[in-house]
Design a protein around this motif. Structure first.
Motif, PDB file in Angstrom:
ATOM      1  N   UNK A  33       4.650  -1.521  -2.153  1.00  0.00           N
ATOM      2  CA  UNK A  33       4.129  -0.463  -3.017  1.00  0.00           C
ATOM      3  C   UNK A  33       5.263   0.207  -3.783  1.00  0.00           C
ATOM      4  N   UNK A  34       6.342   0.520  -3.102  1.00  0.00           N
ATOM      5  CA  UNK A  34       7.469   1.209  -3.745  1.00  0.00           C
ATOM      6  C   UNK A  34       8.092   0.365  -4.842  1.00  0.00           C
ATOM      7  N   UNK A  35       8.280  -0.920  -4.567  1.00  0.00           N
ATOM      8  CA  UNK A  35       8.905  -1.794  -5.568  1.00  0.00           C
ATOM      9  C   UNK A  35       7.967  -2.016  -6.748  1.00  0.00           C
ATOM     10  N   UNK A  36       6.688  -2.196  -6.477  1.00  0.00           N
ATOM     11  CA  UNK A  36       5.727  -2.361  -7.569  1.00  0.00           C
ATOM     12  C   UNK A  36       5.689  -1.127  -8.463  1.00  0.00           C
ATOM     13  N   UNK A  37       5.689   0.046  -7.858  1.00  0.00           N
ATOM     14  CA  UNK A  37       5.682   1.274  -8.641  1.00  0.00           C
ATOM     15  C   UNK A  37       6.965   1.395  -9.475  1.00  0.00           C
ATOM     16  N   UNK A  38       8.094   1.058  -8.870  1.00  0.00           N
ATOM     17  CA  UNK A  38       9.363   1.132  -9.590  1.00  0.00           C
ATOM     18  C   UNK A  38       9.399   0.150 -10.764  1.00  0.00           C
ATOM     19  N   UNK A  39       8.646  -0.948 -10.632  1.00  0.00           N
ATOM     20  CA  UNK A  39       8.586  -1.942 -11.705  1.00  0.00           C
ATOM     21  C   UNK A  39       7.588  -1.563 -12.790  1.00  0.00           C
ATOM     22  N   UNK A  40       6.894  -0.442 -12.618  1.00  0.00           N
ATOM     23  CA  UNK A  40       5.998   0.044 -13.643  1.00  0.00           C
ATOM     24  C   UNK A  40       4.533  -0.285 -13.445  1.00  0.00           C
ATOM     25  N   UNK A  41       4.189  -0.891 -12.320  1.00  0.00           N
ATOM     26  CA  UNK A  41       2.787  -1.212 -12.068  1.00  0.00           C
ATOM     27  C   UNK A  41       2.040  -0.025 -11.475  1.00  0.00           C
ATOM     28  N   UNK A  42       0.782   0.105 -11.824  1.00  0.00           N
ATOM     29  CA  UNK A  42      -0.084   1.019 -11.104  1.00  0.00           C
ATOM     30  C   UNK A  42      -0.441   0.377  -9.779  1.00  0.00           C
ATOM     31  N   UNK A  43      -0.494   1.163  -8.719  1.00  0.00           N
ATOM     32  CA  UNK A  43      -0.779   0.614  -7.388  1.00  0.00           C
ATOM     33  C   UNK A  43      -1.875   1.429  -6.723  1.00  0.00           C
ATOM     34  N   UNK A  44      -2.925   0.731  -6.310  1.00  0.00           N
ATOM     35  CA  UNK A  44      -3.936   1.313  -5.443  1.00  0.00           C
ATOM     36  C   UNK A  44      -3.642   0.834  -4.029  1.00  0.00           C
ATOM     37  N   UNK A  45      -3.370   1.765  -3.138  1.00  0.00           N
ATOM     38  CA  UNK A  45      -3.115   1.416  -1.753  1.00  0.00           C
ATOM     39  C   UNK A  45      -4.374   1.603  -0.920  1.00  0.00           C
ATOM     40  N   UNK A  46      -4.657   0.644  -0.048  1.00  0.00           N
ATOM     41  CA  UNK A  46      -5.799   0.743   0.852  1.00  0.00           C
ATOM     42  C   UNK A  46      -5.297   0.609   2.284  1.00  0.00           C
ATOM     43  N   UNK A  47      -5.624   1.572   3.130  1.00  0.00           N
ATOM     44  CA  UNK A  47      -5.196   1.538   4.516  1.00  0.00           C
ATOM     45  C   UNK A  47      -6.219   2.269   5.371  1.00  0.00           C
ATOM     46  N   UNK A  48      -6.343   1.840   6.631  1.00  0.00           N
ATOM     47  CA  UNK A  48      -7.249   2.534   7.544  1.00  0.00           C
ATOM     48  C   UNK A  48      -6.852   3.993   7.716  1.00  0.00           C
ATOM     49  N   UNK A  49      -5.538   4.244   7.658  1.00  0.00           N
ATOM     50  CA  UNK A  49      -5.006   5.601   7.704  1.00  0.00           C
ATOM     51  C   UNK A  49      -3.586   5.543   7.150  1.00  0.00           C
ATOM     52  N   UNK A  50      -3.045   6.712   6.867  1.00  0.00           N
ATOM     53  CA  UNK A  50      -1.674   6.798   6.356  1.00  0.00           C
ATOM     54  C   UNK A  50      -0.849   7.666   7.302  1.00  0.00           C
ATOM     55  N   UNK A  51       0.058   6.997   8.017  1.00  0.00           N
ATOM     56  CA  UNK A  51       0.971   7.720   8.892  1.00  0.00           C
ATOM     57  C   UNK A  51       2.278   8.060   8.182  1.00  0.00           C
ATOM     58  N   UNK A  52       2.441   7.531   6.975  1.00  0.00           N
ATOM     59  CA  UNK A  52       3.634   7.782   6.166  1.00  0.00           C
ATOM     60  C   UNK A  52       3.183   8.210   4.771  1.00  0.00           C
ATOM     61  N   UNK A  95      -2.404  -3.205 -12.777  1.00  0.00           N
ATOM     62  CA  UNK A  95      -2.663  -2.491 -11.527  1.00  0.00           C
ATOM     63  C   UNK A  95      -2.898  -3.487 -10.400  1.00  0.00           C
ATOM     64  N   UNK A  96      -2.281  -3.204  -9.248  1.00  0.00           N
ATOM     65  CA  UNK A  96      -2.371  -4.074  -8.074  1.00  0.00           C
ATOM     66  C   UNK A  96      -2.994  -3.290  -6.927  1.00  0.00           C
ATOM     67  N   UNK A  97      -3.950  -3.904  -6.241  1.00  0.00           N
ATOM     68  CA  UNK A  97      -4.468  -3.357  -5.003  1.00  0.00           C
ATOM     69  C   UNK A  97      -3.641  -3.916  -3.855  1.00  0.00           C
ATOM     70  N   UNK A  98      -3.078  -3.043  -3.045  1.00  0.00           N
ATOM     71  CA  UNK A  98      -2.319  -3.450  -1.869  1.00  0.00           C
ATOM     72  C   UNK A  98      -3.085  -3.006  -0.635  1.00  0.00           C
ATOM     73  N   UNK A  99      -3.604  -3.955   0.144  1.00  0.00           N
ATOM     74  CA  UNK A  99      -4.225  -3.613   1.414  1.00  0.00           C
ATOM     75  C   UNK A  99      -3.140  -3.604   2.497  1.00  0.00           C
ATOM     76  N   UNK A 100      -3.391  -2.856   3.543  1.00  0.00           N
ATOM     77  CA  UNK A 100      -2.331  -2.694   4.538  1.00  0.00           C
ATOM     78  C   UNK A 100      -1.159  -1.929   3.947  1.00  0.00           C
ATOM     79  N   UNK A 101      -1.472  -0.977   3.074  1.00  0.00           N
ATOM     80  CA  UNK A 101      -0.444  -0.302   2.286  1.00  0.00           C
ATOM     81  C   UNK A 101       0.460   0.599   3.111  1.00  0.00           C
TER      82      UNK A 101
END
Length: 287
Positions: A18-37, A3-9
């Motif tokens: 995030x998309x490539x990590x997920x496609x490679x089979x990793x769990x991803x925790x995204x951290x962002x001030x907000x999500x516009x996407x 599992x990878x934490x991605x800040x500025x996700x």
């Protein structure tokens, strides 16, 4: 690494990573001030990379960190805001990760970390091709923040034993965006002369991130990145004669050859760029 934490996700590089990590089979925790996407992270967290509590919560179950959160240009805030935000976020993420035993981190540095490209004074690089040891001359808060971030990476390694790769990104955009930047740079090549007309396709940017995350290289390292050619459709030596005639050239350049030395990326990460805005055969898999 599971599992990878991605800040500025929610940033452009963050979303792609995030998309490539997920496609490679990793769990991803995204951290962002907000999500516009819409996020492809399997765990999307709203929080501030400067907050110890937010980062600690986001680090639950994480094996590695990709830190991208930053104010990416000195014009996007006051000097105090830009410097304080970037330095505090990087230090906090590395500190919380280190104290929790996370032993692998990749952080976004910048080609601007040596200060010359954004310098308000009439200065030039000490030499070309640019490498990680080129002499610094810093006169803006963003470049200073990236230089300090690289020092924070070294401190994290010495203090907590966290292996950290600081990637010095040049201009990183999608191919379509790069074409627009190239058109503007063609009209005024001087605007990018001090960064050697360097760029990197977003797909290669993410490839470099994955290579750094999966690397087993110990220690803290600054790694310069760029495409194998320059953004402008002109010969590199012609541009140098016109826009940087007094800057020493440490090795000959042919055609549109890059002015960023990426030897360290090749040796430490096994990374070479695949994509060129000029559609030339730039493939590490065939060379």
């Amino acid at each position: 690494m599971k599992r990878v934490l991605v800040t500025g996700a929610d940033g452009s590089i963050g979303r792609a990573a995030v998309s490539v990590l997920r496609a490679a089979g990793y769990g991803v925790t995204g951290l962002s001030l907000r999500y516009d996407h819409a996020s492809t992270a399997d765990r999307a967290v709203v929080g501030d990379a400067r907050s110890a509590a937010d980062v600690t919560a986001a680090l639950d179950g994480v094996d590695a960190v990709l830190h991208l959160a930053a104010i990416p240009h000195p014009s996007l805030g006051t000097p105090e805001e830009v410097f304080e935000n970037n330095v505090a976020a990087t230090f906090n993420v590395l500190a919380q990760a280190g104290q929790l035993g996370v032993r692998r981190a990749v952080i976004a540095s910048s080609i601007n970390a040596f200060g010359v490209p954004m310098n308000v004074n009439a200065v030039e690089p000490a030499y070309y091709p640019l490498d990680e040891e080129v002499e610094a001359d810093i006169a803006d808060p963003y470049s200073l923040s990236k230089s300090v971030d690289e020092q924070s990476a070294r401190m994290a390694w010495r203090r907590w034993g966290t292996d950290v790769i600081a990637l010095r990104f040049p201009l990183v955009k999608t191919r379509e965006e790069l074409l627009r930047f190239a058109a503007r740079a063609e009209n005024d090549p001087a605007t990018m002369a001090r960064e050697g007309w360097a760029y990197l396709d977003l797909r290669d940017g993410v490839r470099a991130i994955i290579a750094a995350l999966e690397s087993t290289t110990p220690g803290a390292h600054v790694v310069g990145l760029a495409a194998d050619d320059i953004l402008i459709d002109r010969k590199t030596d012609e541009l140098l004669r016109e826009y940087a005639p007094t800057v020493p050239l440490r090795r000959p350049v042919e055609g549109r050859a890059s002015l960023v030395d990426t030897t360290r990326a090749q040796e430490l990460l096994g990374f070479r760029p695949l994509y060129s805005i000029h559609d030339q055969a730039v493939s590490a898999m065939t060379t």
